[in-house]
Design a protein around this motif. Structure first.
Motif, PDB file in Angstrom:
ATOM      1  N   GLU A 162     -13.539 -12.758 -26.585  1.00 55.09           N
ATOM      2  CA  GLU A 162     -12.094 -12.460 -26.222  1.00 55.09           C
ATOM      3  C   GLU A 162     -10.825 -13.488 -27.009  1.00 55.09           C
ATOM      4  O   GLU A 162     -11.531 -14.351 -28.301  1.00 55.09           O
ATOM      5  N   ASN A 163     -10.249 -12.860 -27.293  1.00 57.26           N
ATOM      6  CA  ASN A 163      -9.031 -13.750 -28.288  1.00 57.26           C
ATOM      7  C   ASN A 163      -8.353 -14.550 -26.649  1.00 57.26           C
ATOM      8  O   ASN A 163      -8.171 -14.408 -26.197  1.00 57.26           O
ATOM      9  N   ILE A 164      -7.819 -15.565 -27.565  1.00 58.19           N
ATOM     10  CA  ILE A 164      -7.282 -16.744 -26.687  1.00 58.19           C
ATOM     11  C   ILE A 164      -5.128 -16.309 -26.865  1.00 58.19           C
ATOM     12  O   ILE A 164      -5.044 -16.361 -28.439  1.00 58.19           O
ATOM     13  N   ASP A 165      -4.759 -16.122 -25.779  1.00 58.92           N
ATOM     14  CA  ASP A 165      -4.109 -15.575 -25.773  1.00 58.92           C
ATOM     15  C   ASP A 165      -2.888 -16.824 -25.759  1.00 58.92           C
ATOM     16  O   ASP A 165      -1.195 -16.736 -25.973  1.00 58.92           O
ATOM     17  N   ASP A 166      -3.210 -17.728 -24.951  1.00 60.04           N
ATOM     18  CA  ASP A 166      -2.400 -19.527 -25.124  1.00 60.04           C
ATOM     19  C   ASP A 166      -2.614 -20.215 -25.587  1.00 60.04           C
ATOM     20  O   ASP A 166      -2.411 -21.335 -25.714  1.00 60.04           O
ATOM     21  N   VAL A 167      -2.526 -19.886 -27.381  1.00 61.34           N
ATOM     22  CA  VAL A 167      -2.038 -21.280 -28.363  1.00 61.34           C
ATOM     23  C   VAL A 167      -1.200 -21.960 -28.110  1.00 61.34           C
ATOM     24  O   VAL A 167       0.046 -20.506 -28.783  1.00 61.34           O
ATOM     25  N   TRP A 168      -1.200 -22.370 -28.599  1.00 68.16           N
ATOM     26  CA  TRP A 168      -0.027 -23.902 -29.043  1.00 68.16           C
ATOM     27  C   TRP A 168       0.195 -23.963 -30.440  1.00 68.16           C
ATOM     28  O   TRP A 168      -0.800 -24.022 -31.348  1.00 68.16           O
ATOM     29  N   GLU A 169       1.942 -23.900 -30.783  1.00 63.02           N
ATOM     30  CA  GLU A 169       1.978 -24.490 -31.463  1.00 63.02           C
ATOM     31  C   GLU A 169       0.822 -25.690 -32.342  1.00 63.02           C
ATOM     32  O   GLU A 169       1.060 -25.726 -33.332  1.00 63.02           O
ATOM     33  N   ASN A 170       0.724 -27.035 -31.652  1.00 62.33           N
ATOM     34  CA  ASN A 170       0.181 -27.827 -32.336  1.00 62.33           C
ATOM     35  C   ASN A 170      -1.417 -27.125 -31.983  1.00 62.33           C
ATOM     36  O   ASN A 170      -1.998 -28.794 -32.774  1.00 62.33           O
ATOM     37  N   ASP A 171      -1.932 -26.829 -31.794  1.00 56.72           N
ATOM     38  CA  ASP A 171      -3.912 -26.305 -31.915  1.00 56.72           C
ATOM     39  C   ASP A 171      -3.942 -25.674 -33.422  1.00 56.72           C
ATOM     40  O   ASP A 171      -3.224 -24.904 -33.925  1.00 56.72           O
ATOM     41  N   ILE A 172      -4.428 -26.187 -33.839  1.00 58.77           N
ATOM     42  CA  ILE A 172      -5.165 -26.890 -35.176  1.00 58.77           C
ATOM     43  C   ILE A 172      -5.939 -25.805 -35.064  1.00 58.77           C
ATOM     44  O   ILE A 172      -7.219 -26.522 -34.851  1.00 58.77           O
ATOM     45  N   PRO A 173      -6.030 -24.593 -35.656  1.00 60.94           N
ATOM     46  CA  PRO A 173      -7.727 -23.710 -35.849  1.00 60.94           C
ATOM     47  C   PRO A 173      -8.767 -24.623 -36.525  1.00 60.94           C
ATOM     48  O   PRO A 173      -8.742 -25.073 -37.994  1.00 60.94           O
ATOM     49  N   LEU A 174      -9.799 -23.948 -36.473  1.00 60.65           N
ATOM     50  CA  LEU A 174     -10.853 -24.359 -37.443  1.00 60.65           C
ATOM     51  C   LEU A 174     -10.632 -23.446 -39.063  1.00 60.65           C
ATOM     52  O   LEU A 174     -10.035 -22.757 -38.863  1.00 60.65           O
ATOM     53  N   ASP A 175     -12.070 -23.830 -39.739  1.00 62.25           N
ATOM     54  CA  ASP A 175     -11.982 -23.405 -41.244  1.00 62.25           C
ATOM     55  C   ASP A 175     -13.296 -21.836 -40.393  1.00 62.25           C
ATOM     56  O   ASP A 175     -13.378 -21.075 -41.211  1.00 62.25           O
ATOM     57  N   TYR A 176     -14.553 -22.410 -39.646  1.00 58.58           N
ATOM     58  CA  TYR A 176     -16.015 -21.630 -39.569  1.00 58.58           C
ATOM     59  C   TYR A 176     -16.053 -22.362 -38.348  1.00 58.58           C
ATOM     60  O   TYR A 176     -15.707 -23.352 -37.753  1.00 58.58           O
ATOM     61  N   LEU A 177     -17.182 -21.316 -37.986  1.00 64.71           N
ATOM     62  CA  LEU A 177     -17.716 -21.133 -36.652  1.00 64.71           C
ATOM     63  C   LEU A 177     -19.080 -21.029 -37.028  1.00 64.71           C
ATOM     64  O   LEU A 177     -19.926 -20.407 -37.907  1.00 64.71           O
ATOM     65  N   VAL A 178     -20.032 -21.665 -35.981  1.00 65.53           N
ATOM     66  CA  VAL A 178     -21.975 -22.101 -36.426  1.00 65.53           C
ATOM     67  C   VAL A 178     -22.314 -20.993 -35.627  1.00 65.53           C
ATOM     68  O   VAL A 178     -21.928 -22.201 -34.446  1.00 65.53           O
ATOM     69  N   THR A 179     -23.095 -20.369 -35.612  1.00 61.24           N
ATOM     70  CA  THR A 179     -24.040 -20.027 -33.684  1.00 61.24           C
ATOM     71  C   THR A 179     -25.326 -20.193 -34.253  1.00 61.24           C
ATOM     72  O   THR A 179     -25.429 -19.860 -35.736  1.00 61.24           O
ATOM     73  N   PRO A 180     -25.695 -19.333 -33.354  1.00 62.75           N
ATOM     74  CA  PRO A 180     -27.388 -19.261 -33.786  1.00 62.75           C
ATOM     75  C   PRO A 180     -27.392 -18.003 -34.650  1.00 62.75           C
ATOM     76  O   PRO A 180     -28.530 -18.169 -35.319  1.00 62.75           O
ATOM     77  N   THR A 181     -26.571 -17.138 -34.793  1.00 61.15           N
ATOM     78  CA  THR A 181     -26.494 -16.201 -35.298  1.00 61.15           C
ATOM     79  C   THR A 181     -25.449 -15.552 -36.797  1.00 61.15           C
ATOM     80  O   THR A 181     -25.856 -14.998 -37.636  1.00 61.15           O
ATOM     81  N   ASP A 182     -24.695 -16.567 -36.498  1.00 56.63           N
ATOM     82  CA  ASP A 182     -23.223 -16.222 -37.900  1.00 56.63           C
ATOM     83  C   ASP A 182     -22.757 -17.148 -38.276  1.00 56.63           C
ATOM     84  O   ASP A 182     -23.108 -18.779 -37.929  1.00 56.63           O
ATOM     85  N   VAL A 183     -22.303 -17.614 -39.475  1.00 59.85           N
ATOM     86  CA  VAL A 183     -21.243 -18.308 -39.338  1.00 59.85           C
ATOM     87  C   VAL A 183     -20.107 -17.871 -39.938  1.00 59.85           C
ATOM     88  O   VAL A 183     -19.915 -17.101 -41.412  1.00 59.85           O
ATOM     89  N   LEU A 184     -19.435 -17.851 -39.532  1.00 61.22           N
ATOM     90  CA  LEU A 184     -17.783 -17.187 -39.809  1.00 61.22           C
ATOM     91  C   LEU A 184     -16.782 -17.876 -40.539  1.00 61.22           C
ATOM     92  O   LEU A 184     -16.293 -19.632 -39.662  1.00 61.22           O
ATOM     93  N   SER A 185     -16.061 -17.569 -41.306  1.00 55.63           N
ATOM     94  CA  SER A 185     -14.602 -18.443 -42.300  1.00 55.63           C
ATOM     95  C   SER A 185     -13.838 -17.799 -40.967  1.00 55.63           C
ATOM     96  O   SER A 185     -13.305 -16.190 -41.506  1.00 55.63           O
ATOM     97  N   PHE A 186     -12.414 -18.746 -41.386  1.00 54.57           N
ATOM     98  CA  PHE A 186     -11.619 -18.267 -41.014  1.00 54.57           C
ATOM     99  C   PHE A 186     -10.388 -18.539 -42.194  1.00 54.57           C
ATOM    100  O   PHE A 186      -9.412 -18.914 -41.599  1.00 54.57           O
ATOM    101  N   GLY A 187     -10.990 -18.294 -43.590  1.00 54.40           N
ATOM    102  CA  GLY A 187     -10.417 -18.563 -44.552  1.00 54.40           C
ATOM    103  C   GLY A 187     -10.108 -19.268 -45.394  1.00 54.40           C
ATOM    104  O   GLY A 187      -9.716 -20.016 -46.529  1.00 54.40           O
ATOM    105  N   LYS A 188     -11.140 -20.067 -45.217  1.00 52.36           N
ATOM    106  CA  LYS A 188     -11.266 -21.688 -45.999  1.00 52.36           C
ATOM    107  C   LYS A 188     -12.596 -21.181 -46.602  1.00 52.36           C
ATOM    108  O   LYS A 188     -13.576 -21.790 -46.536  1.00 52.36           O
ATOM    109  N   GLY A 189     -12.258 -21.196 -47.863  1.00 57.57           N
ATOM    110  CA  GLY A 189     -13.610 -20.884 -48.845  1.00 57.57           C
ATOM    111  C   GLY A 189     -14.353 -21.285 -49.347  1.00 57.57           C
ATOM    112  O   GLY A 189     -13.816 -23.004 -49.141  1.00 57.57           O
ATOM    113  N   LEU A 190     -15.540 -21.749 -49.746  1.00 62.24           N
ATOM    114  CA  LEU A 190     -16.798 -23.007 -50.123  1.00 62.24           C
ATOM    115  C   LEU A 190     -16.430 -22.609 -51.430  1.00 62.24           C
ATOM    116  O   LEU A 190     -15.937 -22.172 -52.200  1.00 62.24           O
ATOM    117  N   GLU A 191     -16.180 -24.211 -52.025  1.00 59.86           N
ATOM    118  CA  GLU A 191     -15.879 -24.328 -52.869  1.00 59.86           C
ATOM    119  C   GLU A 191     -17.279 -24.392 -53.860  1.00 59.86           C
ATOM    120  O   GLU A 191     -17.812 -24.597 -53.305  1.00 59.86           O
TER     121      GLU A 191
END
Length: 191
Positions: A162-191
């Protein structure tokens, strides 16, 4: 969905996991983190200590590995409603806080503001890296004061749905999410 709804739903999903399931999923998350990020000796990691009764990801797996590999480990501690950072070592003495969180007995803030990785607790993370925690806002305040190069990484048993509908302007998103099956990137590449 709203944060409050997601917080309730994912707290219930987490509670439904058996202790063994939670540990096995934590192991897979740990393996995915190590295989993807390949942390090296001398790097600095800020990582939360889990409340195992709440079935949080068992980060002790990470902490033990980091200490064995001479990767510097820092953990959060709340002192006077402020999140400080304390470096820990194999002989660090811990005590349980009023919230049931194991924390270093020391209140000496390391003063660090650069970490190679900040591994962050959460209940849910959407496909844009927006997170739902316990609602206290400690990590958003902490993220504000970090170097922009720090990789902010969430760990969760569940992939985004699901999308989060009530994101506030002070909320700072993550760069990555690690789950048991995936590593998701939200725009910050590995250097």
């Amino acid at each position: 969905m709203l944060k409050a709804e997601l917080r309730k739903e994912y707290t219930q999903k987490r509670k439904a996991l058996s202790t063994d399931e939670a540990f096995l999923l934590s192991e897979k998350i740990f393996e995915n983190f190590i295989n993807y990020f390949k942390p090296e000796e001398g790097e600095k990691v800020h990582i939360f200590i889990p409340i195992l009764e709440r079935k949080e990801i068992d980060t002790q797996l990470f902490i033990d590995y980091f200490l064995e590999q001479n990767i510097r480990v820092f953990v959060p501690k709340v002192v006077a409603d402020t999140l400080i950072t304390i470096e820990v070592f194999p002989d660090t003495v811990f005590e349980t806080s009023n919230w049931g969180i194991p924390e270093p007995a020391s209140n000496e803030d390391s003063g660090e503001d650069f970490f190679n990785y900040v591994i962050t607790p959460l209940l849910y993370c959407d496909k844009k890296g927006n997170r739902v925690g316990y609602g206290k806002g400690f990590y958003d305040g902490f993220f504000e004061n970090l170097s922009k190069e720090v990789k902010k990484i969430g760990v969760n048993y569940f992939n985004p749905d699901e999308n989060i509908d009530d994101v506030w302007e002070n909320d700072i998103p993550l760069d990555y999410l690690v789950t048991p099956t995936d590593v998701l990137s939200f725009g910050k590449g590995l250097e």
